[in-house]
Design a protein around this motif. Structure first.
Motif, mmCIF file in Angstrom:
data_model
loop_
_atom_site.group_PDB
_atom_site.id
_atom_site.type_symbol
_atom_site.label_atom_id
_atom_site.label_comp_id
_atom_site.label_asym_id
_atom_site.label_seq_id
_atom_site.Cartn_x
_atom_site.Cartn_y
_atom_site.Cartn_z
ATOM 1 N N ARG A 179 111.417 0.471 -6.325
ATOM 2 C CA ARG A 179 111.367 0.634 -4.665
ATOM 3 C C ARG A 179 111.445 2.154 -4.363
ATOM 4 O O ARG A 179 111.825 2.600 -3.360
ATOM 5 N N GLY A 180 110.506 2.880 -5.141
ATOM 6 C CA GLY A 180 110.474 4.467 -4.707
ATOM 7 C C GLY A 180 111.371 5.148 -5.245
ATOM 8 O O GLY A 180 111.593 6.468 -4.640
ATOM 9 N N ILE A 181 112.533 4.680 -5.759
ATOM 10 C CA ILE A 181 113.555 5.454 -6.049
ATOM 11 C C ILE A 181 113.471 5.815 -7.764
ATOM 12 O O ILE A 181 113.525 4.688 -8.332
ATOM 13 N N ASN A 182 113.926 6.946 -8.057
ATOM 14 C CA ASN A 182 113.813 7.270 -9.614
ATOM 15 C C ASN A 182 115.383 7.094 -9.801
ATOM 16 O O ASN A 182 116.381 7.486 -9.320
ATOM 17 N N TYR A 183 115.435 6.653 -11.030
ATOM 18 C CA TYR A 183 116.883 6.524 -11.623
ATOM 19 C C TYR A 183 116.868 7.022 -13.085
ATOM 20 O O TYR A 183 115.886 6.978 -13.993
ATOM 21 N N ASP A 184 117.909 7.679 -13.459
ATOM 22 C CA ASP A 184 117.937 8.220 -15.000
ATOM 23 C C ASP A 184 118.747 7.489 -15.962
ATOM 24 O O ASP A 184 119.903 7.099 -15.242
ATOM 25 N N HIS A 185 118.694 7.050 -16.789
ATOM 26 C CA HIS A 185 119.439 6.265 -17.784
ATOM 27 C C HIS A 185 119.653 6.953 -19.049
ATOM 28 O O HIS A 185 118.864 7.218 -19.677
ATOM 29 N N TRP A 186 120.762 6.393 -19.708
ATOM 30 C CA TRP A 186 121.059 7.540 -20.874
ATOM 31 C C TRP A 186 121.626 6.149 -21.835
ATOM 32 O O TRP A 186 122.356 5.217 -21.322
ATOM 33 N N GLY A 187 121.160 6.221 -23.189
ATOM 34 C CA GLY A 187 121.840 5.287 -24.072
ATOM 35 C C GLY A 187 123.024 5.903 -24.791
ATOM 36 O O GLY A 187 123.488 6.898 -24.101
ATOM 37 N N ARG A 188 123.721 5.288 -25.505
ATOM 38 C CA ARG A 188 125.160 5.708 -26.170
ATOM 39 C C ARG A 188 125.074 6.670 -26.993
ATOM 40 O O ARG A 188 126.130 7.453 -27.275
ATOM 41 N N GLY A 189 123.919 6.895 -27.764
ATOM 42 C CA GLY A 189 123.863 8.097 -28.598
ATOM 43 C C GLY A 189 123.794 7.773 -30.160
ATOM 44 O O GLY A 189 124.539 6.637 -30.296
ATOM 45 N N THR A 190 123.268 8.197 -30.725
ATOM 46 C CA THR A 190 123.315 7.858 -32.354
ATOM 47 C C THR A 190 123.383 9.489 -33.040
ATOM 48 O O THR A 190 122.818 10.355 -32.740
ATOM 49 N N GLN A 191 124.261 9.455 -33.897
ATOM 50 C CA GLN A 191 124.720 10.473 -34.564
ATOM 51 C C GLN A 191 123.475 10.865 -36.012
ATOM 52 O O GLN A 191 123.191 10.376 -36.592
ATOM 53 N N VAL A 192 123.203 12.308 -35.929
ATOM 54 C CA VAL A 192 122.358 12.648 -36.958
ATOM 55 C C VAL A 192 122.805 14.049 -37.509
ATOM 56 O O VAL A 192 123.475 14.912 -36.741
ATOM 57 N N THR A 193 123.204 13.879 -38.717
ATOM 58 C CA THR A 193 123.779 14.875 -39.529
ATOM 59 C C THR A 193 122.939 15.224 -40.590
ATOM 60 O O THR A 193 122.508 14.401 -41.702
ATOM 61 N N VAL A 194 122.849 16.684 -40.712
ATOM 62 C CA VAL A 194 121.877 17.282 -41.659
ATOM 63 C C VAL A 194 122.831 18.220 -42.625
ATOM 64 O O VAL A 194 123.613 19.109 -42.005
ATOM 65 N N SER A 195 122.970 17.632 -43.913
ATOM 66 C CA SER A 195 123.596 18.783 -44.657
ATOM 67 C C SER A 195 122.976 19.819 -45.480
ATOM 68 O O SER A 195 121.787 19.624 -45.740
ATOM 69 N N SER A 196 123.592 20.784 -45.787
ATOM 70 C CA SER A 196 122.851 22.035 -46.233
ATOM 71 C C SER A 196 122.787 21.919 -47.879
ATOM 72 O O SER A 196 123.413 21.176 -48.428
#
Length: 119
Positions: A102-119
């Motif tokens: 209806r002409g209004i912008n909304y911003d939505h976020w997920g809960r997140g997912t962990q990414v771990t990169v080991s050296s």
């Protein structure tokens, strides 16, 4: 009103690859751009990549030429292919969706997912 289902995070060695997915659904309005942001401990949330409903992409400088975002509009699902991962890519990755209703912008976020990169 918007459901974002994230998947694909995990642990990988430096130089490896991971693929994240974000499936977006709404019962009100239209979902336009979908993207990924990330936040490492002690740092601000930053842009990883976004893609519009017509396929226009935008990438953060630190991931250009290594990450690719794509979208299946029929499923409202976005994929983030992450290649040549580095330890500094370690963060929680959040899916973000831009919805208009209806002409209004909304911003939505997920809960997140962990990414771990080991050296």
């Amino acid at each position: 009103q918007v459901q974002l289902v994230e998947s694909g995070g995990g642990l990988v060695q430096a130089g490896g690859s991971l693929r994240l997915s974000c499936a977006a659904s709404t019962s009100s309005g239209v979902i336009r751009a979908i993207g990924w942001y990330r936040q490492a401990p002690g740092k601000q949330r930053e842009l990883v990549a976004t893609i519009s409903s017509v396929g226009v992409t935008n990438y953060g400088d630190s991931v250009k030429d290594r990450f690719t975002i794509s979208r299946d509009n029929a499923k409202n699902t976005v994929y983030l292919e992450m290649n040549r991962l580095k330890p500094e890519d370690t963060a929680v990755y959040y899916c973000n969706a831009d919805r208009i209703s209806r002409g209004i912008n909304y911003d939505h976020w997920g809960r997140g997912t962990q990414v771990t990169v080991s050296s």
